[in-house]
Design an enzyme around this catalytic site. Structure first.
Site, PDB file in Angstrom:
ATOM      1  N   HIS A  80      39.547 -36.176 103.136  1.00 51.50           N
ATOM      2  CA  HIS A  80      39.915 -36.511 104.518  1.00 51.50           C
ATOM      3  C   HIS A  80      40.117 -35.248 105.352  1.00 51.50           C
ATOM      4  O   HIS A  80      40.286 -34.155 104.808  1.00 51.50           O
ATOM      5  CB  HIS A  80      41.196 -37.346 104.560  1.00 51.50           C
ATOM      6  N   LYS A 134      45.475 -35.261 108.078  1.00 49.27           N
ATOM      7  CA  LYS A 134      46.048 -36.412 107.362  1.00 49.27           C
ATOM      8  C   LYS A 134      47.335 -36.009 106.638  1.00 49.27           C
ATOM      9  O   LYS A 134      47.386 -34.988 105.970  1.00 49.27           O
ATOM     10  CB  LYS A 134      45.018 -36.980 106.370  1.00 49.27           C
TER      11      LYS A 134
HETATM   12  N1  LIG Z   1      43.666 -48.870 107.314  1.00 51.30           N
HETATM   13  C1  LIG Z   1      42.692 -48.121 107.816  1.00 51.30           C
HETATM   14  O1  LIG Z   1      41.518 -48.517 107.899  1.00 51.30           O
HETATM   15  C2  LIG Z   1      43.032 -46.754 108.318  1.00 51.30           C
HETATM   16  C3  LIG Z   1      44.311 -46.316 108.234  1.00 51.30           C
HETATM   17  N2  LIG Z   1      44.662 -45.126 108.779  1.00 51.30           N
HETATM   18  C4  LIG Z   1      46.073 -44.817 108.743  1.00 51.30           C
HETATM   19  O2  LIG Z   1      46.592 -45.099 110.028  1.00 51.30           O
HETATM   20  C5  LIG Z   1      47.668 -44.238 110.316  1.00 51.30           C
HETATM   21  C6  LIG Z   1      47.402 -43.513 111.634  1.00 51.30           C
HETATM   22  O3  LIG Z   1      46.298 -42.655 111.493  1.00 51.30           O
HETATM   23  P1  LIG Z   1      45.850 -41.708 112.685  1.00 51.30           P
HETATM   24  O4  LIG Z   1      45.531 -42.532 113.883  1.00 51.30           O
HETATM   25  O5  LIG Z   1      44.848 -40.779 112.156  1.00 51.30           O
HETATM   26  O6  LIG Z   1      47.219 -40.903 112.922  1.00 51.30           O
HETATM   27  P2  LIG Z   1      47.755 -40.116 114.180  1.00 51.30           P
HETATM   28  O7  LIG Z   1      48.729 -39.099 113.652  1.00 51.30           O
HETATM   29  O8  LIG Z   1      46.629 -39.658 115.022  1.00 51.30           O
HETATM   30  O9  LIG Z   1      48.554 -41.223 115.011  1.00 51.30           O
HETATM   31  C7  LIG Z   1      49.813 -41.702 114.630  1.00 51.30           C
HETATM   32  C8  LIG Z   1      50.412 -42.469 115.786  1.00 51.30           C
HETATM   33  O10 LIG Z   1      51.696 -42.948 115.392  1.00 51.30           O
HETATM   34  C9  LIG Z   1      52.616 -42.726 116.443  1.00 51.30           C
HETATM   35  N3  LIG Z   1      53.956 -42.502 115.900  1.00 51.30           N
HETATM   36  C10 LIG Z   1      54.339 -41.588 114.984  1.00 51.30           C
HETATM   37  N4  LIG Z   1      55.650 -41.697 114.732  1.00 51.30           N
HETATM   38  C11 LIG Z   1      56.113 -42.671 115.542  1.00 51.30           C
HETATM   39  C12 LIG Z   1      57.380 -43.276 115.734  1.00 51.30           C
HETATM   40  N5  LIG Z   1      58.450 -42.871 115.025  1.00 51.30           N
HETATM   41  N6  LIG Z   1      57.467 -44.308 116.602  1.00 51.30           N
HETATM   42  C13 LIG Z   1      56.382 -44.717 117.279  1.00 51.30           C
HETATM   43  N7  LIG Z   1      55.155 -44.209 117.144  1.00 51.30           N
HETATM   44  C14 LIG Z   1      55.021 -43.192 116.285  1.00 51.30           C
HETATM   45  C15 LIG Z   1      52.118 -41.468 117.139  1.00 51.30           C
HETATM   46  O11 LIG Z   1      52.600 -41.508 118.441  1.00 51.30           O
HETATM   47  P3  LIG Z   1      52.843 -40.175 119.307  1.00 51.30           P
HETATM   48  O12 LIG Z   1      51.493 -39.526 119.454  1.00 51.30           O
HETATM   49  O13 LIG Z   1      53.363 -40.680 120.580  1.00 51.30           O
HETATM   50  O14 LIG Z   1      53.763 -39.326 118.522  1.00 51.30           O
HETATM   51  C16 LIG Z   1      50.615 -41.686 117.062  1.00 51.30           C
HETATM   52  O15 LIG Z   1      50.201 -42.493 118.140  1.00 51.30           O
HETATM   53  C17 LIG Z   1      47.789 -43.318 109.092  1.00 51.30           C
HETATM   54  O16 LIG Z   1      48.747 -43.874 108.220  1.00 51.30           O
HETATM   55  C18 LIG Z   1      46.418 -43.377 108.463  1.00 51.30           C
HETATM   56  O17 LIG Z   1      46.426 -43.093 107.099  1.00 51.30           O
HETATM   57  C19 LIG Z   1      43.763 -44.337 109.404  1.00 51.30           C
HETATM   58  C20 LIG Z   1      42.465 -44.699 109.487  1.00 51.30           C
HETATM   59  C21 LIG Z   1      41.986 -45.949 108.947  1.00 51.30           C
HETATM   60  O1  LIG Z   2      44.190 -41.085 107.665  1.00 52.54           O
HETATM   61  C1  LIG Z   2      42.996 -41.409 107.746  1.00 52.54           C
HETATM   62  O2  LIG Z   2      42.208 -40.838 108.507  1.00 52.54           O
HETATM   63  C2  LIG Z   2      42.523 -42.514 106.912  1.00 52.54           C
HETATM   64  N1  LIG Z   2      43.412 -43.188 106.241  1.00 52.54           N
HETATM   65  C3  LIG Z   2      43.187 -44.336 105.453  1.00 52.54           C
HETATM   66  C4  LIG Z   2      43.662 -44.113 104.036  1.00 52.54           C
HETATM   67  O3  LIG Z   2      44.701 -43.457 103.831  1.00 52.54           O
HETATM   68  O4  LIG Z   2      43.017 -44.606 103.123  1.00 52.54           O
HETATM   69  C5  LIG Z   2      41.807 -44.903 105.570  1.00 52.54           C
HETATM   70  C6  LIG Z   2      40.715 -43.932 105.902  1.00 52.54           C
HETATM   71  O5  LIG Z   2      40.185 -43.393 104.750  1.00 52.54           O
HETATM   72  C7  LIG Z   2      41.096 -42.883 106.928  1.00 52.54           C
END
Ligand SMILES: NC(=O)C1=CN([C@@H]2O[C@H](COP(=O)(O)OP(=O)(O)OC[C@H]3O[C@@H](n4cnc5c(N)ncnc54)[C@H](OP(=O)(O)O)[C@@H]3O)[C@@H](O)[C@H]2O)C=CC1
Ligand SMILES: O=C(O)C1=N[C@H](C(=O)O)C[C@H](O)C1
Length: 255
Positions: free
Chosen positions: A144, A148
């Protein structure tokens, strides 16, 4: 029209969900939860709030891609004001995973560590291969982007659960997520789950089955984060009229 509340809207995936919702029929953005400010403008009809109750009141379903502690705030709020939840946040603690289970007794909750169709199918293939190739050593590698925070990825952990289930093994007893020093020979049942981080890799998972004389590797590579945002919106449209319960992405995709 289904009204969606987005939790984590400033994030890499959250931003894309807002973009993708603009081009989706029958489902549209109605509220955004922020801890501070939203980094960009949205239509004035959308509620932007750091009040969890107001945020939940203004939507029919929530999509969450945030961080574990933030997801906990959402789950606690939803336990008071039940709402269908599509949750993609990974790295949940045992306590947070338990809250999610509790929530699913009161409302429909779809939890998927990966919202892609490809990984949903990969989980099925891994289960089958693990059961069929009983003498093969199983090793999982995930790659990744450098931003991450959790490791191993949620997807890698779900894949390792599929592999362990295929063999009737308890993952907690067989998962190895680091090897360094004089570690001795590999044991038969261990399932290696290793993480690499760098650059802007969206997400790559390889599940290998290794034996003397041959090996098979099953690989999935996400080349666009829209795979996840579009997958989550599809899941929300599917979940919104379901009864309470814990659903997976395979339920939604009828795999
Ligand atoms: N299931 C799936 O298919 C996938 C899952 N993921 C997962 O999704 C999650 C997010 O990934 P990603 O978008 O890359 O992460 P980012 O770090 O880009 O975004 C995280 C978001 O969470 C918000 N946030 C963090 N802490 C708080 C809080 N205490 N209260 C409210 N909002 C908060 C941040 O807001 P702010 O910017 O305002 O701080 C930001 O908008 C991760 O856990 C990742 O592993 C990612 C891709 C695919
Ligand atoms: O954090 C990410 O970017 C992603 N998180 C998910 C995971 O933890 O599996 C899914 C995807 O691979 C991207």
């Amino acid at each position: 029209m289904t009204r969606v509340g987005v939790f984590g809207a400033n994030g890499r995936v959250g931003k894309l969900i807002l973009e993708d919702l603009k081009t989706t029929d029958d489902i549209s953005l109605s509220s955004v939860f922020v801890r501070n400010n939203l980094d960009f403008n949205v239509d004035p009809s959308v509620l932007v709030s750091s009040d969890i109750d107001a945020f939940l009141n203004a939507c029919d379903i929530v999509i969450d891609f945030s961080l574990p502690d933030a997801c906990e705030v959402l789950l606690e709020g939803a336990l008071k004001h039940p709402k269908p939840l599509v949750i993609g946040t990974t790295g949940l603690s045992t306590h947070q995973a338990n809250l999610l289970k509790q929530a699913s007794e009161k409302m429909p909750v779809l939890y998927a560590t990966n919202m892609s169709l490809g990984v949903a199918l990969l989980n099925k293939l891994v289960y089958q291969a693990s059961a069929a190739l009983e003498d093969f050593d199983i090793e999982i590698v995930e790659m990744h982007h450098k931003h991450k925070k959790d490791s191993p990825s949620g997807t890698a952990l779900t894949l390792s659960e599929s592999a362990a289930r295929g063999r009737g093994l308890d993952l907690n007893k067989v998962r190895v997520s680091g090897r360094d020093g004089d570690i001795g020979e590999r044991t038969k049942d261990e399932i290696g789950v290793m993480a690499l981080r760098g650059g802007d890799i969206v997400g790559r998972h390889t599940v290998g089955f290794y034996n003397d004389g041959e090996f098979i590797e099953l690989n999935h590579t996400a080349t666009s984060r829209n795979t996840f945002s579009k997958g989550a919106i599809r899941a929300a449209s599917w979940l919104v009229d379901k009864e309470e319960g814990l659903y997976t992405i395979s339920d939604c995709l009828e795999l």
